[in-house]
Write a protein that holds these residues in place. Sequence first.
Motif, mmCIF file in Angstrom:
data_model
loop_
_atom_site.group_PDB
_atom_site.id
_atom_site.type_symbol
_atom_site.label_atom_id
_atom_site.label_comp_id
_atom_site.label_asym_id
_atom_site.label_seq_id
_atom_site.Cartn_x
_atom_site.Cartn_y
_atom_site.Cartn_z
ATOM 1 N N ASP A 31 -7.843 2.528 -10.821
ATOM 2 C CA ASP A 31 -8.569 3.225 -9.756
ATOM 3 C C ASP A 31 -7.602 3.694 -8.676
ATOM 4 O O ASP A 31 -6.384 3.574 -8.819
ATOM 5 C CB ASP A 31 -9.685 2.330 -9.193
ATOM 6 C CG ASP A 31 -9.150 1.092 -8.497
ATOM 7 O OD1 ASP A 31 -7.927 0.988 -8.354
ATOM 8 O OD2 ASP A 31 -9.963 0.247 -8.107
ATOM 9 N N THR A 32 -8.139 4.223 -7.596
ATOM 10 C CA THR A 32 -7.284 4.809 -6.550
ATOM 11 C C THR A 32 -6.411 3.768 -5.865
ATOM 12 O O THR A 32 -5.386 4.096 -5.290
ATOM 13 C CB THR A 32 -8.156 5.516 -5.496
ATOM 14 O OG1 THR A 32 -9.188 4.600 -5.078
ATOM 15 C CG2 THR A 32 -8.788 6.778 -6.042
ATOM 16 N N SER A 33 -6.831 2.489 -5.965
ATOM 17 C CA SER A 33 -6.005 1.443 -5.345
ATOM 18 C C SER A 33 -5.029 0.825 -6.349
ATOM 19 O O SER A 33 -4.299 -0.106 -6.017
ATOM 20 C CB SER A 33 -6.905 0.359 -4.761
ATOM 21 O OG SER A 33 -7.606 -0.288 -5.794
ATOM 22 N N GLY B 227 -13.464 6.252 -5.235
ATOM 23 C CA GLY B 227 -12.726 6.227 -6.492
ATOM 24 C C GLY B 227 -12.245 4.860 -6.922
ATOM 25 O O GLY B 227 -11.525 4.736 -7.915
ATOM 26 N N LYS B 228 -12.634 3.819 -6.201
ATOM 27 C CA LYS B 228 -12.225 2.469 -6.598
ATOM 28 C C LYS B 228 -13.240 1.894 -7.580
ATOM 29 O O LYS B 228 -14.412 2.268 -7.541
ATOM 30 C CB LYS B 228 -12.155 1.550 -5.367
ATOM 31 C CG LYS B 228 -10.992 1.861 -4.462
ATOM 32 C CD LYS B 228 -10.994 0.927 -3.275
ATOM 33 C CE LYS B 228 -9.861 1.246 -2.329
ATOM 34 N NZ LYS B 228 -9.911 0.465 -1.109
#
Lengths: 166, 248
Positions: free
Chosen positions: B60-62, B85-86
């Motif tokens: 994901d984004t993280s 987005g996570k």
Amino acid sequence: MSHCLIVGMTESGKTSLAKQLSARYKSQGIGVLVLDPMHDPGWTSDYQTDNQYEFMDVFFNSRSCMAFIDEAGESVGQYDKLMTKTATKSRHWGHSVTYISQRGTMINRTVRDQCRHLFLFASALEDCKVYAREFNKPELVEAANFAPGEFFKVGRFVPAQRMKLF
Amino acid sequence: MAIKIEKPEPIAAEPNSALADVDALAGSLASEQPEVSEHTVAIEMQKTEQRKAQFADLKDTSGSSFDPGIHVTDSNGDPVTTSSGKLRKRPGRKAGGDAARQPSHIVTPGTPGTSTQNSGQDVSFKRRATGIHAARMLTSVSVMIGGEEWKPIKNAQYGVDEQEGLNEAFADYFEAKEMEDIPPGMVLTMVMLSYAGPRFAMPKTQSRVGKLKDWFASKYFNYKVKKSGGKVQQLKEKAEPPAQSETK
């Protein structure tokens, strides 16, 4: 399909019965898993938690255990699909689950239908009528007049038995 | 499918058979315990492994990778993401993924609840640390907005240490309220204040805000005049500057 449902009002004796059963299972060498949001130290268990996700992890990675879910009205409730799996799928893992709740109607119908045994302590008349219909045992309405400690042991295919716990 | 429930036949209780009954009950229930369906368990495990393998590359984004034990899945078993987005996590404390699936997670008999009670000290420390962090954030934002005057005073002679006092108060509060993280709303407010606050002291912003204030004041005045009805003349007279009335 040997799940149990223990229902009754507060102080009617349902948790006492469940704790005694857990102690008996433990003495027979059967693994006992407990999900109790109240952190009651009175359980005799191999594993006890208040977190349902941790419980589910341990539950589906163990085999042939007796599981107790206290306050099932909250943790299983009406719409919790994950917890419903404890009734619908757990038999493949060899587990038997005992759901403990103040009212059976707080737990969803699918879970109730999976329970082969009912331990009915003193309950409101309307609730007793629901159990009488679901288990096809008209005599269960008598539980509305039960004293603390009195309960019905009900099976799907056997007559109801009236018993005393204390 | 109507059944009669009005006149049930009474069933006599079996007195003083409690303990024997519980033994018998436990025995009969245990005898009905189902057998493990190894193939079903294997298939379920296989499905989980397949799902993990399927989304092994998913990050994901993280930068977190997908774990069905931690992250939420939809009815098809696909991971669910948040608007940022996570990967959406399951609610509640996390069991720690694969490590939790080991049998060692079952506590020894006679010590129920150990897993949750032993971590009490760590949780308390975390809450206090979060409280201190919140206090420091508050003072830094205050200095940023209000200037040097808002800097916490520390005077050893009089035993005054405002920063320490704030730290303790916040730590106590976070511990009492069982808050392990700063609420996102509080963080957002502080960030917005630290961004917008100092800019209100800048000349262009001040003149624009002044104009806006005047515009609102005139609107409010007109509204009050309209609302007062019969007193319009009186209010208008009051509002008119004395120089103009003299010229009339």
